[in-house]
Scaffold this motif. Structure first.
Motif, PDB file in Angstrom:
ATOM      1  N   GLY A   1      -1.377  -3.013  -4.189  1.00  0.00           N
ATOM      2  CA  GLY A   1      -2.769  -3.204  -4.022  1.00  0.00           C
ATOM      3  C   GLY A   1      -3.747  -2.210  -3.613  1.00  0.00           C
ATOM      4  N   HIS A   2      -3.076  -0.985  -3.064  1.00  0.00           N
ATOM      5  CA  HIS A   2      -4.140   0.094  -2.804  1.00  0.00           C
ATOM      6  C   HIS A   2      -3.090   1.323  -2.619  1.00  0.00           C
ATOM      7  CE1 HIS A   2      -7.886   2.179  -1.964  1.00  0.00           C
ATOM      8  NE2 HIS A   2      -7.071   2.831  -1.084  1.00  0.00           N
ATOM      9  N   VAL A   3      -3.583   2.321  -3.145  1.00  0.00           N
ATOM     10  CA  VAL A   3      -3.097   3.791  -3.457  1.00  0.00           C
ATOM     11  C   VAL A   3      -3.780   4.733  -2.719  1.00  0.00           C
ATOM     12  CG1 VAL A   3      -1.911   5.498  -4.560  1.00  0.00           C
ATOM     13  CG2 VAL A   3      -1.265   3.168  -5.229  1.00  0.00           C
ATOM     14  N   VAL A   4      -3.392   5.573  -1.786  1.00  0.00           N
ATOM     15  CA  VAL A   4      -4.288   6.709  -1.547  1.00  0.00           C
ATOM     16  C   VAL A   4      -3.507   7.962  -1.988  1.00  0.00           C
ATOM     17  CG1 VAL A   4      -4.969   8.133   0.625  1.00  0.00           C
ATOM     18  CG2 VAL A   4      -4.811   5.653   0.818  1.00  0.00           C
ATOM     19  N   LEU A   5      -4.317   8.730  -2.823  1.00  0.00           N
ATOM     20  CA  LEU A   5      -3.563   9.917  -3.590  1.00  0.00           C
ATOM     21  C   LEU A   5      -4.438  10.911  -2.948  1.00  0.00           C
ATOM     22  CD1 LEU A   5      -1.876  11.243  -5.702  1.00  0.00           C
ATOM     23  CD2 LEU A   5      -4.093  10.629  -7.367  1.00  0.00           C
ATOM     24  N   ASP A   6      -3.504  11.697  -2.146  1.00  0.00           N
ATOM     25  CA  ASP A   6      -3.982  12.873  -1.648  1.00  0.00           C
ATOM     26  C   ASP A   6      -3.602  14.344  -2.442  1.00  0.00           C
ATOM     27  OD1 ASP A   6      -5.417  14.474   0.403  1.00  0.00           O
ATOM     28  OD2 ASP A   6      -4.164  13.965   1.924  1.00  0.00           O
ATOM     29  N   GLU A   7      -4.466  15.351  -2.190  1.00  0.00           N
ATOM     30  CA  GLU A   7      -4.317  16.733  -2.710  1.00  0.00           C
ATOM     31  C   GLU A   7      -4.268  16.102  -4.121  1.00  0.00           C
ATOM     32  OE1 GLU A   7      -4.685  19.075  -1.207  1.00  0.00           O
ATOM     33  OE2 GLU A   7      -4.158  18.786   0.943  1.00  0.00           O
TER      34      GLU A   7
ATOM     35  N   SER B   1      -2.855  -0.189 -11.047  1.00  0.00           N
ATOM     36  CA  SER B   1      -3.510  -0.806 -12.364  1.00  0.00           C
ATOM     37  C   SER B   1      -4.396  -2.218 -11.884  1.00  0.00           C
ATOM     38  CB  SER B   1      -2.680  -1.298 -13.447  1.00  0.00           C
ATOM     39  OG  SER B   1      -1.625  -1.933 -13.141  1.00  0.00           O
ATOM     40  N   THR B   2      -3.861  -3.026 -11.079  1.00  0.00           N
ATOM     41  CA  THR B   2      -4.539  -4.235 -10.795  1.00  0.00           C
ATOM     42  C   THR B   2      -5.196  -4.411  -9.088  1.00  0.00           C
ATOM     43  OG1 THR B   2      -2.629  -5.541  -9.858  1.00  0.00           O
ATOM     44  CG2 THR B   2      -3.261  -5.626 -12.312  1.00  0.00           C
ATOM     45  N   GLY B   3      -4.909  -3.015  -8.605  1.00  0.00           N
ATOM     46  CA  GLY B   3      -5.561  -2.661  -7.263  1.00  0.00           C
ATOM     47  C   GLY B   3      -6.346  -1.449  -7.378  1.00  0.00           C
ATOM     48  N   SER B   4      -6.675  -0.922  -6.323  1.00  0.00           N
ATOM     49  CA  SER B   4      -7.551   0.122  -6.237  1.00  0.00           C
ATOM     50  C   SER B   4      -6.974   1.443  -5.438  1.00  0.00           C
ATOM     51  CB  SER B   4      -9.007  -0.141  -5.327  1.00  0.00           C
ATOM     52  OG  SER B   4      -8.379  -0.658  -4.076  1.00  0.00           O
ATOM     53  N   ALA B   5      -7.742   2.431  -5.459  1.00  0.00           N
ATOM     54  CA  ALA B   5      -7.297   3.859  -5.238  1.00  0.00           C
ATOM     55  C   ALA B   5      -8.241   4.567  -4.327  1.00  0.00           C
ATOM     56  CB  ALA B   5      -6.671   4.716  -6.275  1.00  0.00           C
ATOM     57  N   THR B   6      -7.680   5.470  -3.435  1.00  0.00           N
ATOM     58  CA  THR B   6      -8.716   6.578  -2.663  1.00  0.00           C
ATOM     59  C   THR B   6      -7.915   7.790  -3.134  1.00  0.00           C
ATOM     60  OG1 THR B   6      -8.994   5.059  -0.573  1.00  0.00           O
ATOM     61  CG2 THR B   6      -9.474   7.373  -0.588  1.00  0.00           C
ATOM     62  N   VAL B   7      -8.782   8.446  -3.978  1.00  0.00           N
ATOM     63  CA  VAL B   7      -8.372   9.846  -4.568  1.00  0.00           C
ATOM     64  C   VAL B   7      -9.209  11.052  -3.686  1.00  0.00           C
ATOM     65  CG1 VAL B   7      -8.227  11.225  -6.518  1.00  0.00           C
ATOM     66  CG2 VAL B   7      -8.197   8.561  -6.799  1.00  0.00           C
ATOM     67  N   LEU B   8      -8.211  11.594  -3.242  1.00  0.00           N
ATOM     68  CA  LEU B   8      -8.911  12.785  -2.152  1.00  0.00           C
ATOM     69  C   LEU B   8      -8.429  14.263  -2.982  1.00  0.00           C
ATOM     70  CD1 LEU B   8      -7.258  11.234   0.651  1.00  0.00           C
ATOM     71  CD2 LEU B   8      -9.696  10.927   0.084  1.00  0.00           C
ATOM     72  N   GLY B   9      -9.251  15.042  -2.732  1.00  0.00           N
ATOM     73  CA  GLY B   9      -8.920  16.542  -3.193  1.00  0.00           C
ATOM     74  C   GLY B   9     -10.154  17.419  -3.166  1.00  0.00           C
ATOM     75  N   ASP B  10      -9.725  18.659  -3.505  1.00  0.00           N
ATOM     76  CA  ASP B  10     -10.481  19.621  -3.237  1.00  0.00           C
ATOM     77  C   ASP B  10     -10.346  20.712  -4.815  1.00  0.00           C
ATOM     78  OD1 ASP B  10     -12.373  21.877  -2.912  1.00  0.00           O
ATOM     79  OD2 ASP B  10     -11.362  22.493  -1.290  1.00  0.00           O
ATOM     80  N   ILE B  11     -11.264  20.573  -5.581  1.00  0.00           N
ATOM     81  CA  ILE B  11     -10.992  21.411  -6.850  1.00  0.00           C
ATOM     82  C   ILE B  11     -10.534  22.750  -6.550  1.00  0.00           C
ATOM     83  CG2 ILE B  11     -12.175  22.335  -9.169  1.00  0.00           C
ATOM     84  CD1 ILE B  11     -11.760  19.391  -9.077  1.00  0.00           C
ATOM     85  N   ALA B  12     -11.394  23.410  -5.458  1.00  0.00           N
ATOM     86  CA  ALA B  12     -11.001  24.509  -5.361  1.00  0.00           C
ATOM     87  C   ALA B  12      -9.747  25.136  -4.683  1.00  0.00           C
ATOM     88  CB  ALA B  12     -12.054  25.165  -4.189  1.00  0.00           C
TER      89      ALA B  12
ATOM     90  N   THR C   1       0.851  -1.234  -0.120  1.00  0.00           N
ATOM     91  CA  THR C   1       0.097  -0.054   0.055  1.00  0.00           C
ATOM     92  C   THR C   1       0.993   1.206  -0.135  1.00  0.00           C
ATOM     93  OG1 THR C   1      -0.052  -0.307   2.444  1.00  0.00           O
ATOM     94  CG2 THR C   1      -1.873  -0.966   1.007  1.00  0.00           C
ATOM     95  N   LEU C   2       0.548   2.311  -0.369  1.00  0.00           N
ATOM     96  CA  LEU C   2       1.184   3.665  -0.716  1.00  0.00           C
ATOM     97  C   LEU C   2       0.267   4.730  -0.423  1.00  0.00           C
ATOM     98  CD1 LEU C   2       3.766   4.851  -1.883  1.00  0.00           C
ATOM     99  CD2 LEU C   2       2.973   4.711  -3.969  1.00  0.00           C
ATOM    100  N   VAL C   3       0.840   5.628   0.204  1.00  0.00           N
ATOM    101  CA  VAL C   3       0.182   6.914   0.438  1.00  0.00           C
ATOM    102  C   VAL C   3       0.903   7.968  -0.167  1.00  0.00           C
ATOM    103  CG1 VAL C   3      -0.627   8.836   2.151  1.00  0.00           C
ATOM    104  CG2 VAL C   3      -0.902   6.265   2.764  1.00  0.00           C
ATOM    105  N   ILE C   4       0.400   8.653  -1.074  1.00  0.00           N
ATOM    106  CA  ILE C   4       1.015   9.787  -2.124  1.00  0.00           C
ATOM    107  C   ILE C   4       0.582  11.267  -1.515  1.00  0.00           C
ATOM    108  CG2 ILE C   4       1.391  10.548  -4.362  1.00  0.00           C
ATOM    109  CD1 ILE C   4       0.899   7.807  -5.209  1.00  0.00           C
ATOM    110  N   GLY C   5       1.433  11.994  -1.397  1.00  0.00           N
ATOM    111  CA  GLY C   5       1.009  13.272  -0.800  1.00  0.00           C
ATOM    112  C   GLY C   5       1.799  14.452  -1.425  1.00  0.00           C
ATOM    113  N   PRO C   6       1.528  15.568  -1.573  1.00  0.00           N
ATOM    114  CA  PRO C   6       2.242  16.629  -2.216  1.00  0.00           C
ATOM    115  C   PRO C   6       3.561  16.848  -2.241  1.00  0.00           C
ATOM    116  CG  PRO C   6       0.684  17.755  -0.569  1.00  0.00           C
ATOM    117  CD  PRO C   6       0.510  16.028  -0.546  1.00  0.00           C
ATOM    118  N   ASN C   7       4.003  16.826  -1.025  1.00  0.00           N
ATOM    119  CA  ASN C   7       5.572  17.065  -0.640  1.00  0.00           C
ATOM    120  C   ASN C   7       6.028  16.436   0.600  1.00  0.00           C
ATOM    121  OD1 ASN C   7       4.997  18.990   1.456  1.00  0.00           O
ATOM    122  ND2 ASN C   7       3.960  20.366  -0.265  1.00  0.00           N
TER     123      ASN C   7
END
Ligand SMILES: Nc1ncnc2c1ncn2[C@@H]1O[C@H](COP(=O)(O)OP(=O)(O)OP(=O)(O)O)[C@@H](O)[C@H]1O
Length: 685
Positions: free
Chosen positions: A458-464, A481-492, A234-240
């Motif tokens: 298996g799972h990626v969390v993509l923040d911002e 590609s064979t796992g799933s993701a949680t995509v988090l963000g705010d267009i504003a 699993t992986l958590v991706i953040g902006p910096n």
């Protein structure tokens, strides 16, 4: 945990609960002791197994630590009926961060992620889910000091907002992000417990708990699918990095020590990034059309055969004619397999054609012969000429350096003007000497994937996520590609010129079109008056979005001080001093260009400060935050210096206002704005 209905004893409930806490602590200590004393010599046949087991045990010992200031349980559920689920049975369950059982193996505390715990978050008067009593516990340090009951099936009891929840939310913020496990809200819980197979995208205003929800979702998935995710990762991706440091404690406090964290830049770090693109070039390089250009470019070296292949074995010569070779190449080009895999398949195909001829001539060759033919020098030479190996970085270098090559690959995809915009003014001599930009690194990553498939987690969390370009989404998408993701963000809060326009489009680039978009609307961070003020910017920056609501009851403090230009820095410093009178952290947010001057002024005034992501302590509670790094962070008090300068720091007005929106929404208890220039018109109403 009782196997029979709880007896109605006369004991003081708080005392009884404290007794259960003490017993649970003792049980946890016993579990830890037991794990520490495990002797693995008898059960492991070799040293590799022993090493693996020893490290698993070490992890488990760590996970079993009794953290003095994190309560072992924070809630209790009494069911109407005996519950038998997942090995847990009983009427009464204490809900905490991890399982604790007594010497007999009976549970003392149930993990918050277990199915029997879910009603703690979801049950309501309308839908009590068989729960008779929900009890929340209040702590002071490690000491249990209060409890609060809801009799969910009692029609005479009114539904009230939990005072303990309110207290938790209103607590002054200090240090890095904390877990919210005791107070996850129903709309958040739905997302946290979503199925592993489902990718979910969460749009939510500032402080609605997106990051918190993403992290708790990882913890939940690891609980529910531990073995599978241990294998795939699993992986958590953040902006910096400063953001990642801010959130890095949350999963370990929840007992999860194995989750990796990275920025998108780190994922695609095939080359050293030293260059910077202008907004036009960066936007074009981030455009999904580049994937098509690269796909073509990777295959540009494929040359249809002009000569037959002649294989000599012993006294015999075998010939595969041009038309047959051409057919093989065309078939490989038409198939959707990676370039390198196709390049490996070609010699096998040629060898197969040779084998067919041998058989026709009455020989009986086996697999070994086929492999030997595939490795034959003539076959190798032919394959090298037809299907030459591709070095991804060199390919991108060529694409950005040679106008004619780019023109050929981008024909019908990029206009001549667009091609000029991405070409290097002065082509570098080598991959090493090139001043690669962040967007270039993403292009190289795409080329890598076209050559050989990127492994999926298996799972990626993509923040911002709102800031990602289509090409960056693709880079993240191939890692799940064979796992799933949680995509988090705010267009504003999207502050990049290359940001993807909508969530639907973003999900398409991620390769998860079927994902659904959820919205979080309750704000847990920003005081009402402040969020209302910041929301004045919404019509200009994201007219389609609703204003986030604030569930904080404390009004917070909010002040706007206008001063003469010469007074700006002293006024900002004075505001910081005033903010530091309060408990909790203080963030001084300013335009990046103002940071050096403010840093010097803070030093001259003897006000110590740290950089974002660095730990504050009791003597240094002030963080100096460039506006470009404020995203995702929060401070108890925020001093915002010269809003117009924050807007001016960005290439266009909308991005500038979005940056300002981010800066305005970092405060938990108070916001002070100091300014000398007029405030942006959109804020003046
Ligand atoms: N259910 C909850 N109970 C208590 N605190 C909560 C809850 N949900 C969120 N919070 C707190 O609210 C604050 C904001 O949460 P978080 O940073 O996850 O929001 P976000 O939506 O990611 O914000 P941003 O858009 O600014 O990145 C954090 O301090 C978080 O701990």
């Amino acid at each position: 945990m009782c196997a029979s209905p709880p007896p109605a004893h006369a004991q003081d409930p708080l005392e009884a609960e404290r007794a259960h806490l003490a017993a649970s602590r003792a049980a946890l200590r016993a579990m830890r002791k037991h794990t520490e004393s495990l002797d693995i010599r008898d059960v492991t046949a070799n040293w590799v197994n022993a090493e693996v087991l020893a490290s698993e045990i070490a992890q488990r010992i760590k996970a079993l630590a009794d953290l003095a200031d994190t309560p072992l349980f924070f809630g209790r559920l009494d069911y109407h009926r005996r519950v038998d689920a997942d090995g847990e049975h009983g009427y009464r369950f204490y809900i905490g961060r991890r399982h604790v059982h007594d010497a007999k193996g009976d549970p003392m505390v149930i993990d918050w992620r277990a199915p029997v715990s879910q009603p703690f978050y979801q049950a309501s008067k309308k839908d009590p889910k068989d729960v008779e009593l929900r009890r929340r516990f209040g702590y002071d340090g490690g000491e249990l000091t209060a409890y609060e009951d809801e009799h969910l099936s009692d029609p005479d009891e009114e539904e009230t907002v939990s005072a303990l929840l309110q207290r938790e939310i209103e607590k002054p913020r200090v240090g890095p992000m904390r877990d919210i496990v005791a107070t996850i809200q129903p709309e958040q819980d739905e997302i946290v417990r979503g199925a592993l197979s489902e990718t979910v995208c969460v749009q939510g205003g500032p402080g609605t708990g997106k990051t918190a929800v993403g992290l708790h979702r990882v913890a939940f998935l690891l609980y529910a699918h531990r073995e599978r995710l241990a294998r795939s990762g699993t992986l958590v991706i953040g902006p910096n990095r400063s953001f990642l440091r801010y959130i890095e404690q949350v999963l370990p406090t929840l007992g999860e020590l194995e989750v990796k964290q990275a920025t998108v830049d780190e994922l695609v770090a095939h080359v050293e990034v030293r260059g910077e693109d202008d907004a036009t070039a960066a936007t074009l390089k981030g455009d999904a059309r580049m994937a098509r250009v690269l796909r073509r470019a990777v295959r540009a070296g494929v040359t249809l055969p002009k000569e037959p292949v002649m294989v000599v074995r012993g006294s015999r010569r075998w010939r595969v004619p041009v038309h047959e070779l051409t057919e093989m190449v065309e078939e490989l080009l038409a198939r959707d397999i990676r370039y390198a895999a196709a390049g490996e398949a070609l010699p096998q195909r040629i060898a197969h054609a040779v084998l067919v001829r041998m058989e026709q001539a009455g020989e009986a060759p086996d697999d070994r012969v086929q492999n030997a033919v595939a490795r034959n020098a003539a076959v190798k030479a032919a394959v090298k000429a037809i299907w030459p190996p591709v070095n991804p970085a060199k390919l991108v270098l060529r694409l950005l350096s040679e106008p004619a090559f780019l023109a050929e690959q981008a024909e019908g995809i990029l206009t001549a003007e667009e091609q000029r915009a991405i070409l290097w003014a002065k082509p570098p001599r080598s991959v090493r000497s090139a001043a690669w930009s962040r967007a270039d690194a993403v292009l190289i990553d795409e080329a890598h994937d076209l050559v050989s498939r990127t492994g999926s987690l298996g799972h990626v969390v993509l923040d911002e996520a709102q800031d990602l370009s289509p090409m960056q989404y693709r880079a993240v998408g191939r890692r799940c590609s064979t796992g799933s993701a949680t995509v988090l963000g705010d267009i504003a809060q999207g502050t990049t010129p290359w940001a993807t326009g909508s969530w639907a489009e973003a999900l398409r680039h991620l390769g998860k079109e079927a994902a659904h978009v959820e919205e979080l609307t309750q704000g847990f961070r920003v005081p009402r008056e402040v969020i209302a003020y910041a929301s004045r910017l919404l019509p200009a920056i994201a007219p389609q979005l609703r204003e986030a609501t604030s569930i904080r009851e404390a009004p917070g403090s909010f002040a706007v001080d206008r001063v003469e230009p010469a007074e700006l820095t002293p006024a900002t410093l004075a505001a910081c001093r005033a903010a530091l009178e309060n408990p909790g952290s203080t963030g001084l947010i300013a335009a990046d260009a103002r940071i050096p001057a403010l840093r010097a002024a803070l030093a001259a005034a003897g006000l110590p400060h740290v950089e974002p992501g660095e730990e504050t302590d009791s003597t240094t509670r002030l963080t100096l935050v460039p506006a470009s790094l404020a995203k995702g962070l929060e401070y108890d008090h925020v001093v915002l210096d010269e809003p117009q300068a924050v807007v001016d720091g960005e290439p266009d007005r909308r991005t500038g206002l979005r940056r300002l929106y981010v800066a305005l929404t970092r405060a938990v208890s108070g916001l002070t704005i100091t300014h000398a220039a007029p405030l942006p018109a959109e804020l003046q109403r």
